[in-house]
Design an enzyme around this catalytic site. Structure first.
Site, PDB file in Angstrom:
ATOM      1  N   CYS A 109      15.786  40.502   1.022  1.00  0.00           N
ATOM      2  CA  CYS A 109      15.051  40.126   2.264  1.00  0.00           C
ATOM      3  C   CYS A 109      15.044  41.014   2.994  1.00  0.00           C
ATOM      4  CB  CYS A 109      16.292  39.191   2.637  1.00  0.00           C
ATOM      5  SG  CYS A 109      16.630  38.123   1.655  1.00  0.00           S
ATOM      6  N   HIS A 240      17.695  40.389  10.156  1.00  0.00           N
ATOM      7  CA  HIS A 240      17.155  39.859   8.963  1.00  0.00           C
ATOM      8  C   HIS A 240      18.229  38.172   9.432  1.00  0.00           C
ATOM      9  CE1 HIS A 240      16.707  37.508   6.013  1.00  0.00           C
ATOM     10  NE2 HIS A 240      18.329  37.783   5.180  1.00  0.00           N
ATOM     11  N   ASN A 270      17.117  30.935   6.989  1.00  0.00           N
ATOM     12  CA  ASN A 270      16.857  32.176   5.963  1.00  0.00           C
ATOM     13  C   ASN A 270      15.529  32.058   5.303  1.00  0.00           C
ATOM     14  OD1 ASN A 270      16.543  34.544   4.340  1.00  0.00           O
ATOM     15  ND2 ASN A 270      19.232  34.630   3.424  1.00  0.00           N
TER      16      ASN A 270
END
Ligand code: UT7
Length: 313
Positions: A109, A240, A270
């Site tokens: 990520c 994020h 996500n």
């Protein structure tokens, strides 16, 4: 010489998978997912590959700029179309560029911030003047759709930035790092391991959660210190998009009010390495982030890896 983010683009597949759809697939509820994560729906790619999504985001970022002039293509992804050629090489072929340096970056990520750092370094040291940095993921392909603890979290999509060398400085500083001793808490095994196919995302969510908050706050504070800034100088925090509770905890510890924090995970979940460039693109297009303002990007992911960057748009 400085480096500027000239333009951005993003691509989300059309298919929407809502929490109510997930209620019919696993033992979960819209109420549990929204309360624990803030996610309401996510996009799922039915036909688009990671490189298709990356290409569309890149084309949108390029706008009227010529793909032929791009000298560097970096794609951050944990879900490439192939082991090789890299997703970046696939994008290169699809935008009909020849000769650019093209490679993928693997930092889960945090991949987009790592990619931006690598591109920034190459541009400053090697005379490259035009670069694409893309985050693109098709996590729906590595999620175990029977595992309620992970399948509710992720979505597919891509975001891209187009960078050029400039008289103005648009990338003010970075803080990056990793701690591989946490590797097993968030992982997807692959062919080099002794594990058997199929390879799925596995995560010890609540353990990741605690480290994620602390690590992102620390990294954000370090990059602010390195750039001589304080949280009040920041117009927009673009974190994020993993969990709304994580985002709120970070914002609170940095003393940033809600209106200075960008959130789109309610719509996309996500999207791993794609989450920050998608959010940046939406923030610019919607006017949440305006010309001349400072944004703080901060990410955390498998590895563990982390990264922060201050940009002036
Ligand atoms: O992108 C990279 C970084 N990733 C992250 O930062 C993710 C970090 N972690 C998280 O976002 C959160 O830990 C999760 C959203 C994954 C989980 O939330 P949590 O508040 O940490 O829940 P938990 O894992 O502690 O589970 C609490 C309960 C458990 O039941 P028991 O043991 O208390 O009876 C789980 O089995 O919730 C249960 N549970 C669910 N219930 C309904 C887990 N998943 C679900 C679900 N629906 N989907």
């Amino acid at each position: 010489m400085g480096i500027k983010i000239v333009s951005t683009g993003s691509y989300l597949p059309d298919k929407v998978l809502t929490n109510f759809d997930l209620e019919r697939m696993v033992d979960t509820s819209d109420e549990w997912i929204t309360t624990r994560t803030g996610i309401r729906e996510r996009r799922i790619s039915e036909v688009e590959t990671t490189s298709d999504m990356a290409t569309e985001a890149a084309v949108r970022a390029l706008g009227e700029s010529s793909p032929e002039e791009v000298e560097l293509i970096v794609v951050a992804t944990a879900t490439p179309d192939a082991f090789f050629p890299s997703t970046a090489c696939k994008v290169q072929a699809k935008i009909e560029n020849k000769g650019a340096i093209a490679f993928d970056v693997s930092a889960a990520c945090t991949g987009f911030i790592y990619g931006l750092y690598v591109a920034d370094s190459i541009m400053r040291s090697k005379g490259v003047s035009k670069a694409l940095v893309i985050g693109a993921e098709r996590f729906s392909k590595i999620v175990n759709w029977k595992d309620r603890s992970t399948c509710i979290l992720f979505g597919d999509g891509a975001g891209a930035v187009y960078l050029e060398t400039s008289d103005e400085e648009g990338i003010l500083g970075f803080d990056l790092g990793a701690d591989g001793s946490y590797g097993e808490l968030l992982a997807v095994p692959s062919v080099g391991s002794n594990e058997e196919f199929p390879y799925y995302v596995r995560m010890k969510g609540n353990e990741v959660f605690k480290v994620a908050v602390r690590t992102m706050v620390d990294s954000a504070l370090r990059v602010l210190e390195k750039t001589g800034l304080s949280p009040k100088d920041i117009s927009l925090l673009i974190p994020h998009q993993a969990n709304l509770r994580i985002i709120r905890a970070i914002a609170e510890r940095l003393g940033l009010p809600e209106e200075k924090v960008f959130v789109n995970l309610d719509r996309y979940g996500n999207t791993s390495a794609a989450s920050i460039p998608i959010a940046l693109d939406e923030a610019l297009r919607s006017g949440r982030l305006k010309k001349g303002e400072l944004a703080l990007l901060v990410a955390f992911g498998g590895g563990f890896t982390w990264g922060s960057c201050v940009i002036k748009v």
